[in-house]
Scaffold this motif. Structure first.
Motif, mmCIF file in Angstrom:
data_model
loop_
_atom_site.group_PDB
_atom_site.id
_atom_site.type_symbol
_atom_site.label_atom_id
_atom_site.label_comp_id
_atom_site.label_asym_id
_atom_site.label_seq_id
_atom_site.Cartn_x
_atom_site.Cartn_y
_atom_site.Cartn_z
ATOM 1 N N GLU A 4 1.858 6.196 13.017
ATOM 2 C CA GLU A 4 3.139 6.856 13.230
ATOM 3 C C GLU A 4 3.127 7.655 14.530
ATOM 4 O O GLU A 4 4.144 7.804 15.181
ATOM 5 C CB GLU A 4 3.450 7.780 12.045
ATOM 6 N N ASP A 106 -3.961 16.393 0.973
ATOM 7 C CA ASP A 106 -3.432 16.234 2.319
ATOM 8 C C ASP A 106 -3.742 17.517 3.086
ATOM 9 O O ASP A 106 -3.399 18.614 2.638
ATOM 10 C CB ASP A 106 -1.921 16.011 2.274
ATOM 11 N N ALA A 148 -2.399 8.601 7.366
ATOM 12 C CA ALA A 148 -1.434 8.438 6.281
ATOM 13 C C ALA A 148 -1.098 6.985 5.990
ATOM 14 O O ALA A 148 -1.006 6.573 4.830
ATOM 15 C CB ALA A 148 -0.157 9.208 6.619
ATOM 16 N N ASP A 149 -0.930 6.155 7.045
ATOM 17 C CA ASP A 149 -0.521 4.775 6.793
ATOM 18 C C ASP A 149 -1.631 3.934 6.190
ATOM 19 O O ASP A 149 -1.382 2.895 5.579
ATOM 20 C CB ASP A 149 0.014 4.121 8.071
ATOM 21 N N GLU A 152 -1.451 4.294 2.134
ATOM 22 C CA GLU A 152 -0.397 3.614 1.380
ATOM 23 C C GLU A 152 -0.934 2.388 0.653
ATOM 24 O O GLU A 152 -1.731 1.619 1.195
ATOM 25 C CB GLU A 152 0.737 3.198 2.322
ATOM 26 N N ASP A 153 -0.523 2.211 -0.612
ATOM 27 C CA ASP A 153 -0.906 1.062 -1.444
ATOM 28 C C ASP A 153 -2.397 1.024 -1.747
ATOM 29 O O ASP A 153 -2.982 -0.039 -1.938
ATOM 30 C CB ASP A 153 -0.479 -0.259 -0.776
ATOM 31 N N THR A 154 -3.030 2.202 -1.777
ATOM 32 C CA THR A 154 -4.433 2.303 -2.166
ATOM 33 C C THR A 154 -4.573 3.375 -3.247
ATOM 34 O O THR A 154 -3.612 4.055 -3.597
ATOM 35 C CB THR A 154 -5.334 2.692 -0.972
ATOM 36 N N LYS A 174 -5.999 -3.311 2.043
ATOM 37 C CA LYS A 174 -5.266 -3.259 3.305
ATOM 38 C C LYS A 174 -5.501 -4.472 4.204
ATOM 39 O O LYS A 174 -4.937 -4.553 5.295
ATOM 40 C CB LYS A 174 -5.642 -1.985 4.081
#
Length: 242
Positions: A4, A106, A148-149, A152-154, A174
């Motif tokens: 990002e 975080d 952050a990216d 995701e999905d982990t 990933k």
């Protein structure tokens, strides 16, 4: 991998030069363009170019030879040794390791980690902190940081221990591949929370092994700060003299 937040200019330049080494544009044993040529070609300042070259030298892609310039060394050698801290941090199975998952949160990225990941100061990353114990004694504190990216999905953000290693989990979820690790060793005094977890009295330093795990392009995927009580460590290496 796209983040990002765009990495600093010197990191992007270093990645571009590294890609050219890997695709054969700059073959091993040849000189890379001079600082002046790189400044003109990429439209970047000399300090940015110098910093990019130093980054590539530090990571083993380039070397300076007196009277000849900066030389391409090809892909850095990956030394296969079982006691490498970086390999241990990546391949440790939390569910099978004696110790406990201390924290998953975080956090604002630490400065050293931000530089390695190519993130700006005060960016948020996920931290997983695991305390390794042997016979009830704390021997290692591992704080791993993920952009952050990549989370995701982990299951990285879960407060439960992972079944299998972080490397296996990320490569499966990933569709990425870890290629090599750079380790930077330094000494410092631990923060209060770190000292408490490691059971260290005041004034006892720690060895910090900053583990930077990258893909084949040199993009850092994960950074782990492995803390070891300095009063229980001894570093030794044996190598030939040319």
């Amino acid at each position: 991998m796209a983040y990002e937040v765009e990495p600093p200019k010197y990191v992007r330049l270093a990645q571009t030069i590294q890609h050219r080494i890997e695709d054969g544009t700059y073959p091993p044993g040849t000189r890379v363009p001079s600082e002046n040529q790189l400044v003109q070609s990429f439209g970047m300042s000399r300090p940015t170019v110098v910093r990019a070259l130093e980054l590539l030298k530090r990571d083993g892609w380039l070397e300076s030879r007196q009277g000849y310039g900066t030389i391409v060394r090809d892909r850095p050698e990956v030394v296969e040794q079982k006691d490498r801290r970086g390999r241990e941090a990546l391949e440790r199975d939390e569910s099978q390791t004696s110790g406990r998952l201390v924290e998953v949160a975080d956090v604002v990225v630490p400065a050293r980690v931000a530089s390695a990941l190519g993130l700006p100061k005060k960016a948020k990353v996920l931290m997983r902190r695991f305390l390794v114990q042997e016979e009830g004694e704390a021997v290692e504190l591992v704080s791993s940081y993920f952009p952050a990216d990549l989370v995701e999905d982990t299951e990285l953000a879960s407060a439960e221990v992972l079944a299998g290693s972080v490397r296996q989990h990320l490569e499966a979820r990933k569709r990425i591949r870890f290629d090599h690790v750079t380790e930077r060793v330094s000494a410092r005094l631990p923060e209060t929370g770190e000292a408490d977890l490691l059971g260290l009295p005041d004034g006892v330093p720690v060895l910090s092994v900053l583990v930077i795990a990258c893909d084949a392009s040199g993009q850092a995927l994960q950074v782990s700060d492995v803390l070891l009580p300095a009063d229980r460590q001894e570093l030794e290496d044996t190598y030939r003299l040319s």
